[in-house]
Design a protein around this motif. Structure first.
Motif, mmCIF file in Angstrom:
data_model
loop_
_atom_site.group_PDB
_atom_site.id
_atom_site.type_symbol
_atom_site.label_atom_id
_atom_site.label_comp_id
_atom_site.label_asym_id
_atom_site.label_seq_id
_atom_site.Cartn_x
_atom_site.Cartn_y
_atom_site.Cartn_z
ATOM 1 N N VAL A 120 -55.627 31.581 69.788
ATOM 2 C CA VAL A 120 -57.142 31.350 69.801
ATOM 3 C C VAL A 120 -57.093 29.895 69.164
ATOM 4 O O VAL A 120 -58.182 30.603 68.066
ATOM 5 N N PHE A 121 -57.433 29.044 68.745
ATOM 6 C CA PHE A 121 -57.685 27.377 68.155
ATOM 7 C C PHE A 121 -57.813 26.723 68.692
ATOM 8 O O PHE A 121 -57.065 26.227 69.756
ATOM 9 N N TRP A 122 -59.054 25.550 67.951
ATOM 10 C CA TRP A 122 -59.226 24.326 68.582
ATOM 11 C C TRP A 122 -58.828 23.738 67.619
ATOM 12 O O TRP A 122 -58.801 23.576 66.705
ATOM 13 N N ASP A 123 -58.125 21.979 68.103
ATOM 14 C CA ASP A 123 -57.831 20.892 67.481
ATOM 15 C C ASP A 123 -59.587 20.335 68.252
ATOM 16 O O ASP A 123 -59.083 19.379 69.377
ATOM 17 N N ASN A 124 -59.422 19.592 66.652
ATOM 18 C CA ASN A 124 -60.959 19.036 67.031
ATOM 19 C C ASN A 124 -60.673 17.397 67.667
ATOM 20 O O ASN A 124 -60.671 16.180 68.376
ATOM 21 N N ALA A 125 -58.928 17.109 66.580
ATOM 22 C CA ALA A 125 -58.611 15.563 66.799
ATOM 23 C C ALA A 125 -57.928 15.388 68.670
ATOM 24 O O ALA A 125 -58.120 14.631 69.161
ATOM 25 N N LYS A 126 -57.685 16.498 68.942
ATOM 26 C CA LYS A 126 -56.773 16.830 70.300
ATOM 27 C C LYS A 126 -58.025 16.965 71.735
ATOM 28 O O LYS A 126 -57.685 16.530 73.005
ATOM 29 N N ASN A 127 -59.276 17.482 71.483
ATOM 30 C CA ASN A 127 -60.231 18.250 72.038
ATOM 31 C C ASN A 127 -59.376 18.887 72.794
ATOM 32 O O ASN A 127 -58.970 19.112 74.020
ATOM 33 N N THR A 128 -58.731 19.555 72.554
ATOM 34 C CA THR A 128 -57.415 20.864 72.957
ATOM 35 C C THR A 128 -57.957 21.944 72.365
ATOM 36 O O THR A 128 -58.040 22.839 71.196
ATOM 37 N N VAL A 129 -57.299 23.063 72.821
ATOM 38 C CA VAL A 129 -57.984 24.863 72.972
ATOM 39 C C VAL A 129 -56.491 25.376 72.889
ATOM 40 O O VAL A 129 -56.167 24.988 74.420
ATOM 41 N N TYR A 130 -55.670 26.085 72.221
ATOM 42 C CA TYR A 130 -54.390 26.798 71.688
ATOM 43 C C TYR A 130 -54.493 28.509 72.164
ATOM 44 O O TYR A 130 -55.565 28.831 71.774
ATOM 45 N N LEU A 131 -53.403 28.680 72.904
ATOM 46 C CA LEU A 131 -53.425 30.264 73.018
ATOM 47 C C LEU A 131 -51.854 30.380 72.213
ATOM 48 O O LEU A 131 -50.813 30.232 73.026
ATOM 49 N N GLN A 132 -52.196 30.882 71.083
ATOM 50 C CA GLN A 132 -50.344 31.328 71.201
ATOM 51 C C GLN A 132 -50.089 32.359 70.761
ATOM 52 O O GLN A 132 -50.749 33.765 70.355
ATOM 53 N N MET A 133 -48.691 33.040 71.698
ATOM 54 C CA MET A 133 -49.034 34.141 71.851
ATOM 55 C C MET A 133 -47.250 34.167 71.289
ATOM 56 O O MET A 133 -46.204 33.665 71.851
ATOM 57 N N ILE A 134 -47.642 35.537 70.688
ATOM 58 C CA ILE A 134 -45.994 35.765 70.271
ATOM 59 C C ILE A 134 -45.681 37.224 70.387
ATOM 60 O O ILE A 134 -46.895 37.747 71.556
ATOM 61 N N SER A 135 -44.420 37.975 70.476
ATOM 62 C CA SER A 135 -44.319 38.989 70.777
ATOM 63 C C SER A 135 -44.489 39.467 72.238
ATOM 64 O O SER A 135 -44.519 40.619 72.800
ATOM 65 N N LEU A 136 -43.871 38.185 73.190
ATOM 66 C CA LEU A 136 -44.591 38.304 74.895
ATOM 67 C C LEU A 136 -43.709 40.357 75.071
ATOM 68 O O LEU A 136 -42.596 40.024 75.145
#
Length: 127
Positions: free
Chosen positions: A70-86
């Motif tokens: 999980v991480f935040w992009d300040n420029a885009k005001n967006t939080v992400y959830l990167q998921m691998i090995s689903l």
């Protein structure tokens, strides 16, 4: 009015990857801790990950640790959830949420400490 909008869900084969996005909008939006939850059919909504504020410390459910980020992009005001090995067990409707003021590390798994929720994005992992 503050809104959270998730996107990025879809159908993926086991072992695959997806990146979920949660964009925040609204004139009064301000950073707070953010959480990701998921809910599978017939099951309760469960904690997946959280991003602390202002520390940006990350926290994960044991079931996703090492696979999700999980991480935040300040420029885009967006939080992400990167998921691998689903895995097929990751199949669920995924929600992001903005924490209320009483969010703490010890209660971050409690849905009641989140005050704003997105509409959810479906993740389906085929075996």
């Amino acid at each position: 009015q503050v809104r959270l909008v998730e996107s990025g869900g879809g159908l993926v084969q086991a072992g695959g990857s997806l990146r979920l996005s949660c964009s925040a909008s609204g004139r009064t939006f301000s950073r707070s801790a953010m959480g990701w939850f998921r809910q599978a059919p017939g099951k309760e909504r469960e904690f997946v990950a959280a991003l602390g504020w202002p520390s940006d410390s990350t926290y994960y459910a044991d079931s996703v640790k090492g696979r999700f980020t999980v991480f935040w992009d300040n420029a885009k005001n967006t939080v992400y959830l990167q998921m691998i090995s689903l895995e097929p067990e990751d199949t669920a409707l995924y929600y992001c949420a903005r924490a209320a003021g009483r969010w703490r590390i010890w209660n971050m798994r409690d849905t009641s400490v989140y005050e704003i929720w997105g509409q959810g994005t479906q993740v389906t992992v085929a075996s």
